[in-house]
Design a protein around this motif. Structure first.
Motif, short mmCIF file in Angstrom:
data_model
loop_
_atom_site.label_atom_id
_atom_site.label_comp_id
_atom_site.label_asym_id
_atom_site.label_seq_id
_atom_site.Cartn_x
_atom_site.Cartn_y
_atom_site.Cartn_z
N GLU A 1 11.73 -9.14 13.44
CA GLU A 1 10.56 -9.80 13.63
C GLU A 1 9.62 -10.38 12.75
O GLU A 1 8.95 -10.98 12.57
CB GLU A 1 9.57 -8.98 14.49
CG GLU A 1 9.90 -8.46 15.90
CD GLU A 1 8.97 -7.45 16.35
OE1 GLU A 1 8.12 -7.00 15.78
OE2 GLU A 1 9.69 -6.67 17.27
N ARG A 2 9.87 -9.62 11.49
CA ARG A 2 9.15 -10.02 10.21
C ARG A 2 9.85 -10.85 9.37
O ARG A 2 9.64 -11.16 8.46
CB ARG A 2 8.73 -8.75 9.50
CG ARG A 2 7.68 -8.06 10.22
CD ARG A 2 7.67 -6.44 9.89
NE ARG A 2 6.48 -5.80 10.42
CZ ARG A 2 6.35 -5.62 11.70
NH1 ARG A 2 7.31 -5.83 12.48
NH2 ARG A 2 5.29 -5.20 12.41
N THR B 1 2.62 -4.87 4.81
CA THR B 1 1.64 -5.88 6.06
C THR B 1 2.69 -6.41 6.65
O THR B 1 3.91 -6.91 6.07
CB THR B 1 0.74 -6.66 5.07
OG1 THR B 1 1.38 -7.00 4.20
CG2 THR B 1 -0.39 -5.59 4.58
N PRO B 2 2.63 -7.04 8.13
CA PRO B 2 3.30 -7.76 8.65
C PRO B 2 4.07 -8.90 8.19
O PRO B 2 4.96 -9.51 8.50
CB PRO B 2 2.76 -8.17 10.05
CG PRO B 2 1.43 -7.62 9.84
CD PRO B 2 1.09 -6.95 8.47
N ASN B 3 3.42 -9.40 7.02
CA ASN B 3 3.60 -10.85 6.57
C ASN B 3 5.02 -10.66 5.58
O ASN B 3 5.47 -11.42 5.15
CB ASN B 3 2.69 -11.48 5.73
CG ASN B 3 1.90 -10.52 4.71
OD1 ASN B 3 1.76 -9.49 4.86
ND2 ASN B 3 1.50 -11.35 3.47
N MET C 1 11.54 -0.72 20.55
CA MET C 1 11.49 -1.37 19.07
C MET C 1 12.54 -0.28 18.26
O MET C 1 12.73 0.79 18.60
CB MET C 1 10.10 -0.73 18.49
CG MET C 1 9.07 -1.43 19.26
SD MET C 1 8.87 -3.32 18.78
CE MET C 1 7.56 -3.81 19.81
N LYS D 1 -6.40 -5.20 32.48
CA LYS D 1 -4.97 -4.96 32.90
C LYS D 1 -4.35 -3.87 32.27
O LYS D 1 -3.15 -3.38 32.90
CB LYS D 1 -4.51 -6.38 32.31
CG LYS D 1 -3.60 -7.20 33.13
CD LYS D 1 -3.27 -8.40 32.46
CE LYS D 1 -2.33 -9.53 33.09
NZ LYS D 1 -2.41 -10.61 32.43
N ASN D 2 -4.47 -3.43 30.91
CA ASN D 2 -3.93 -2.41 30.47
C ASN D 2 -4.76 -1.37 29.81
O ASN D 2 -5.07 -1.37 28.68
CB ASN D 2 -3.00 -3.03 29.21
CG ASN D 2 -4.08 -3.61 28.43
OD1 ASN D 2 -5.16 -4.19 28.62
ND2 ASN D 2 -3.43 -4.08 27.07
N PRO D 3 -5.62 -0.63 30.68
CA PRO D 3 -6.76 0.26 30.24
C PRO D 3 -6.02 1.36 29.72
O PRO D 3 -4.76 1.76 29.80
CB PRO D 3 -7.37 0.69 31.67
CG PRO D 3 -6.46 0.46 32.63
CD PRO D 3 -5.59 -0.68 32.42
N LEU D 4 -6.71 2.20 28.74
CA LEU D 4 -6.27 3.44 28.28
C LEU D 4 -6.08 4.43 29.30
O LEU D 4 -5.22 5.45 29.26
CB LEU D 4 -6.87 3.99 27.16
CG LEU D 4 -6.82 3.33 25.82
CD1 LEU D 4 -7.86 3.87 24.80
CD2 LEU D 4 -5.47 3.71 25.26
N GLU E 1 0.74 -1.13 0.07
CA GLU E 1 0.15 -0.12 -0.11
C GLU E 1 0.89 1.10 -0.03
O GLU E 1 1.59 1.56 0.94
CB GLU E 1 -0.84 -0.06 1.09
CG GLU E 1 -2.00 0.99 1.09
CD GLU E 1 -2.93 0.97 2.43
OE1 GLU E 1 -3.05 0.04 3.12
OE2 GLU E 1 -3.61 1.88 2.56
N VAL F 1 10.60 -14.56 17.20
CA VAL F 1 9.60 -14.43 18.42
C VAL F 1 10.56 -13.77 19.52
O VAL F 1 10.20 -12.89 20.26
CB VAL F 1 9.29 -15.65 18.78
CG1 VAL F 1 8.30 -15.59 20.05
CG2 VAL F 1 8.05 -16.12 17.57
N ARG G 1 11.09 -10.28 19.21
CA ARG G 1 10.12 -9.49 19.65
C ARG G 1 9.64 -9.37 21.09
O ARG G 1 9.31 -8.47 21.60
CB ARG G 1 8.79 -10.26 18.85
CG ARG G 1 7.43 -9.39 18.83
CD ARG G 1 6.35 -10.12 18.24
NE ARG G 1 4.99 -9.35 18.54
CZ ARG G 1 4.82 -8.34 18.36
NH1 ARG G 1 5.25 -7.56 17.45
NH2 ARG G 1 3.40 -7.71 18.56
N LYS G 2 9.92 -10.65 21.75
CA LYS G 2 9.82 -10.76 23.24
C LYS G 2 10.83 -9.66 23.85
O LYS G 2 10.33 -9.08 24.63
CB LYS G 2 9.80 -11.92 23.69
CG LYS G 2 8.56 -12.97 23.58
CD LYS G 2 8.89 -14.31 24.20
CE LYS G 2 7.87 -15.29 24.14
NZ LYS G 2 8.17 -16.55 24.40
#
Ligand SMILES: [Zn+2]
Lengths: 792, 337
Positions: A363-364, A163-165, A355, A534-537, A31, A343, A346-347
């Protein structure tokens, strides 16, 4: 990701317009979010040399210049700037030129003197916001040359969202490869660096991989006597156009390789690698490391590190260490190109919230075959631009050679999934364009997937490749030739739709509020201890609602603050209630909110506010929609006025409650008094069996109607009166209803007058007054005796 | 007729002419026909006359009586009608006063658009399915071919509960739950709230999605195209469209569907960021891994799935420029729909 057209041309001879390239990438699934062409709106602006500068005869602040643009006679130009002198080279917009602002240059008379163009500032060229006089060009600029070319503004920059792929497309090489497939053009590149040099790599460094699952390959190369300094113009220019800050020639080269072929690299100061040894291992429990950004990081064994004989020198694939980083004093460099488990990277990146461009690519998925290429390319570049001497060879730790994945593609399956009719050879042609290796096996094609296409794992993935190359828009359009299993709307869905229609038709506005509510809302709005995110905005959206009442109150409140008082709202939605342990249940609810006048449009009546009975009527009517008999008993909700609330029951199940918000609660919040809220559980209502109506014959015999006007003391209530009426009326009593209540003038204090209309009918014969009178007498007698209620 | 009688009649007629009300007419009736009225008196006086004269005179008086009677009745009726009319006219209210009614309320724009979309698919033979909003990670991710620590999870920033469950980030888990319950052929849509950790003028942490799934023995990408084009034409009218390859873990091949911008008809404007196209939905052929997760025979069955954001479509349809307006419950906003 930014991609430069000029850089793509290192790989592919593409002459399509930027628009066409962008469109092709879009239609191939890459894109293009923007095509940036800085020089696009700059036409007919050339380099001019000021031959002569004199005053304007009629204006003190203007000067009159004669400017050579290498097009015959010099141009006479009137100018308001003052920072130029004779001999300066400046951008000249000639007559007919169009500037980025949209301004078009035409012949003009300025204070009586003709001017044949305009000398421009940086701002007028659209390259800067500063307006400090004319843009004085370097002496080297050639007179008459197009300014777009001189300033390198003819670049085309594609902003592409990958795209992530498609990790393979995160580089200029990757995008060029796609374009080569789309336009069916050959892919080429300049000869890469080689592993030649002086000395032996084994004498410089050794590599040990302790975690070959997490690091299948680690390549190291050494270059010596590097002169760390600024990068040459061409390198800085490319990086800056991509939006990457130039740091020094060494860091720039590693970044350049990453943007070029997609492989992240790292450069260490060789002198700081203790023991001349690289160990790829898991971090130890209490290990710490300061990363390049000078942050001290606490490591744990889930993280993979690059260590020397003593301590970690880099977080594998994420970021290098500060200690071993290249500085101006660095002389010898260890270049790293490796392959790390996506993985794991990424972890680690997630856990440390760091990042990076490098972790993003690992990661990709990167190309394991690119490791020696990246190292050799970097060594060659450092030799060329930093005077470095490469050491011969690569230390290539690659314990288990990766085997290319083989995927079988069946022609029939391709055609079935896409809905087209290709031959095996046509399919193969498309796959070959994508630089995939293929082999035919009857009607099947066996594809060897190159190591950079991590997304091609199974047949379906290759079918997508065929579809992409075939063109999604060339696929025919048909309708599914199936009839679905039948699944009717659930009772709940039907109930919800019916209630929605009903409420809208009687004047309610539907609202939608968030399913999460503030953690700190008043207890009385809650039915149970809510589930917490657990992770509210934000704290405002920290817990899951257990009831719809708070959202409704908040909606009413906010409108009232806007001076909108007459409100009737409803919301349908789910509430979330914890049950045993960690399990929660979702219940479909409806909530109604009332504020202000009950009939704001009725100018005949006074503007009476909502009261308990208007609300009760609306609730009762919701039951009536489905033939459900709702029962109302006094409620005990702490949110409501203790006396002005009711609980709603349907067939012995409590289905909801309503009431006026507690006056104290409203008072504390400076809200008006008459706010009512009702909430019903729709699931419970939908569960009730609604009987299919059976017709009853229309009565043949006339009815007798009697009215009773009663004086009712405070101690008696409607329900008790009606019970006696119904008791005594028995079978003959067809209907009874209250039609008037009066209190005040003419009525004794502590009493009210209540008038009931009773209808008697016998379905077998015409009733007579004589038959009715004894019943009435009994009713009156019992009312007097049991309730102290007398005829008026 | 005798002169006295002619005079009497003349006198009556002239008096009647000046009578303006039913009351005045009544007075006339009394004067002429009442017990002591002139005609009555004359009739009474007949007895005194000789018999031969009595008959002729009697006939004459009766004739006059009848004439007066009829005349009075006619006038009485006319006047009574006029008086009635005047009385009714006097009741005329202020016609410009508003009617008495409870103005109807409004459906929420999101619900309204969702129903429009659902109606199209229901008419095409789809059924509506539902699923929980607090979802198991398995249904929201793994079963949809999004393993943990996959970068695809970044596409949807997720809210977690203490229990490890998630607020569903998409309505796609409804597909999984439906397929676990039913065997193909099936055509379903799922509608509901979804949640993502994101908040600005185009993103809300809670929004609504419509999900669709078609599974059968011969379902192809051309069926996907045909179905979605039919939807788009019924929703937005006939206009150019295109399918672009894209990526969703649960479909392969995947696509995004664009339609020509409804604001600029393809010329390029702010809404479509100058491209002339607007993305309306994501779609694709169901990834065989998803079928494996629900134990469908991946060789026998194929299918397509699609999904779209309802808020986005509502915002386009009604020209709403800030998604937060949808959840502010502002009556000044709500009553416009
Ligand atoms: Zn547009």
């Amino acid at each position: 990701m930014k991609i430069l057209l000029s850089w793509l041309k290192d790989y592919i001879d593409i002459n399509e317009t930027p628009e066409k390239i962008a469109d092709a990438l879009n239609m191939a699934g890459l894109e293009v979010e923007a095509v940036i062409q800085p020089g696009k709106n700059l036409k007919q602006v050339v380099v001019g040399k000021i031959l002569n500068k004199g005053p304007h005869p009629d204006a003190d602040k203007l000067s009159l210049c004669s400017v050579d643009v290498n097009r015959g006679e010099p141009l006479q130009i009137v100018c308001g700037a003052t920072n130029m002198k004779e001999g300066d080279k400046v951008p000249v917009a000639m007559i007919g030129a169009k500037l980025p602002s949209g301004f078009e240059i035409s012949r003009a008379k300025i204070r009586g003197i003709e001017s044949f163009g305009m000398m421009c500032s940086r701002k007028e060229l659209g390259i800067s916001e500063e307006h400090a006089g004319l843009y004085i060009l370097p002496e080297s600029a050639e007179v008459g040359e197009d300014i777009v070319k001189v300033l390198g503004m003819d670049e085309v920059i594609f902003e592409i969202s990958i795209t992530p792929n498609r990790g393979d497309a995160l580089s200029h090489l990757g995008i060029a490869r796609e374009l080569s497939a789309i336009f069916n053009l050959p892919l080429h590149r300049e000869p890469l660096g080689n592993d030649e040099g002086e000395g032996r790599i084994d004498d410089e460094i050794s590599v040990e991989i302790h975690e070959d699952q997490l690091c299948p390959r680690y390549g190291a190369r050494v270059v010596k006597n590097v002169k760390v300094g600024p990068s040459p113009e061409w390198l800085r220019d490319r990086l800056e156009k991509i939006g990457i800050r130039s740091i020094n020639n060494v860091v720039d080269v590693t970044n350049y390789i990453m943007l070029d072929i997609g492989h992240p690299m790292h450069a260490f100061d060789l002198a700081r690698i203790k023991g001349r040894k690289i160990i790829v291992r898991s971090a130890k429990s209490d290990e710490k490391m300061t990363t390049l950004d000078e942050q001290k990081r606490n490591l744990d064994p889930s993280m993979l590190v690059i260590a020397d004989s003593e301590a970690p020198v880099a977080l594998a694939g994420v970021m290098g260490g500060f200690e071993s980083s290249v500085t101006e004093e660095t002389k010898d460099i260890l270049l790293e190109a490796a392959s790390f488990d996506p993985v794991c990277v990424r972890k680690t990146a997630k856990r440390l919230a760091m990042m990076s461009e490098s972790s993003y690519r690992f990661e990709r998925g990167t190309n394991i075959d690119n490791i020696p290429i990246a190292l050799n390319e970097a060594a060659k570049l450092l030799k060329n631009i930093a005077g470095a001497t490469p050491v011969k060879g690569i230390f290539d730790a690659y314990p288990k050679q990766e085997i290319l994945r083989q995927v079988r593609v069946r022609t029939k399956r391709v055609n079935k999934i896409i809905g087209i009719n290709l031959t095996a050879s046509q399919i193969e042609t498309y796959l070959l364009r994508l630089k995939l290796e293929t082999r035919k096996d009857g009607e099947d094609i066996i594809v060897s997937v190159p190591p950079y296409r991590h997304d091609l794992e199974m047949e379906a993935d290759l079918i997508e490749e065929v579809a992409r190359m075939y063109g999604y828009n060339n696929i025919p359009e048909t309708l599914p030739a199936i009839t679905s299993v039948l699944k009717l709307p659930s009772p709940l869905q039907k109930l919800e739709n019916r209630i929605k229609q009903h409420l809208v038709s009687i004047g309610f506005n539907q609202i939608l509020t968030y399913s999460f509510v503030p953690a700190g809302i008043s207890e009385s709005f809650r039915e149970k201890k809510p589930l917490s995110l657990k992770n509210p905005l934000s704290e405002e959206q920290a817990t899951m609602r257990t009831s719809l009442k708070w959202g409704m109150y908040d909606a009413l409140r906010r409108n009232i603050l806007n001076d909108e008082f007459n409100l009737r709202f409803f919301e349908m939605g789910r509430v979330f209630q914890p049950v045993a342990g960690e399990i929660s249940e979702e219940h479909s609810r409806i909530c109604l909110g009332f504020s202000g006048a009950a009939n704001p449009n009725d100018w005949r009546r006074s503007q009476e506010p909502f009261d308990l009975f208007v609300v009760k009527g609306i609730i009762q009517n919701i039951g009536n929609l489905f033939g459900l008999k709702l029962k109302f008993t006094p409620g005990s909700c702490s949110l409501f006025h203790p006396a002005m609330q009711m609980e709603v029951t349907c067939e012995k199940t409590v289905v909801g409650q309503f009431g006026q918000l507690h006056p104290q609660f409203l008072d504390n919040r400076k809200m008006p008094k008459h706010i009512f809220i009702a909430e019903l559980d729709l699931g419970l209502l939908a569960d009730k069996n609604v009987a299919i109506p059976r017709m009853v014959a229309i009565p043949e015999f006339p009815a007798i109607r009697r009215d009773l006007a009663l004086m009712v003391p405070k101690s008696a209530n409607h329900r008790d009166i009606v019970k006696i009426i119904a008791d005594e009326g028995r079978k003959l009593l067809e209907d009874h209803h209250l039609f008037d209540i009066y209190q005040g003038k003419g009525i004794e204090d502590g009493f009210r007058s209540m008038a009931y209309s009773l209808t008697f009918r016998d379905n077998a014969k015409t009733l007579t007054d004589e038959e009715i009178q004894p019943i009435i007498d009994k009713i009156v007698a019992r009312l007097a005796k049991e309730l102290n209620v007398n005829l008026r | 007729m005798s002169e006295s009688h002619t005079n009497l009649l003349q006198q009556y007629h002239s008096e009647k002419k000046s009578a303006k009300t039913t009351a005045e007419l009544e007075a006339l009736r009394v004067k002429y026909l009442g017990k002591k009225g002139e005609i009555t008196q004359q009739l009474k006086g007949l007895g005194k006359l000789p018999p031969d004269e009595r008959k002729a005179r009697g006939a004459e008086i009766n004739k006059i009586k009848t004439e007066i009677q009829e005349s009075l009745e006619t006038s009485m009726r006319d006047l009574a009608l006029k008086e009635q009319e005047a009385k009714l006219q006097a009741e005329k209210p202020d016609h410009s006063l508003p009617g008495l009614f409870n103005s109807p309320g409004t459906l929420h724009p999101v619900d309204r658009v969702a129903q429009e979309i659902a109606d199209i698919f229901l008419s095409m033979g789809f059924f509506m399915a539902e699923g929980p909003e607090i979802e198991e990670e398995y249904y929201n991710f793994e079963a949809l071919n999004v393993p943990s620590h996959h970068p695809a999870r970044e596409m949807q920033d997720t809210f977690y509960l203490e229990s490890g469950q998630v607020l569903r980030t998409q309505t796609s888990p409804v597909q999984i739950r439906t397929m676990e319950m039913l065997q193909p052929p099936l055509k379903m849509i799922g509608l509901g709230k979804v949640f993502r950790r994101d908040s600005d003028i185009t993103h809300s942490p809670m929004f609504h999605q419509m999900e669709g799934l078609v599974v059968g023995e011969q379902i192809s990408m051309s069926d996907l195209k045909g179905t979605l084009i039919m939807f788009v034409e019924n929703m937005f009218g006939k206009r150019p469209y295109r399918f672009r390859p894209s990526y969703f873990p649960f479909t392969e091949p995947s696509a995004e569907m664009d339609i020509q911008c409804i604001f600029c008809e393809g010329k390029g404007c702010k809404v479509c960021k100058g491209t002339g196209w607007m993305e309306v939905l994501g779609c694709g052929m169901v990834n065989p891994r998803v079928f494996e997760a629900v134990k469908y025979d991946t060789e026998k069955y194929t299918g397509f799935a699609f999904g779209m954001g309802i808020e986005r479509i509502a915002m386009l349809r009604y020209g709403i420029n800030d998604i937060r307006l949808l959840f502010n419950s502002d009556i000044r906003f709500l009553r416009q729909f």
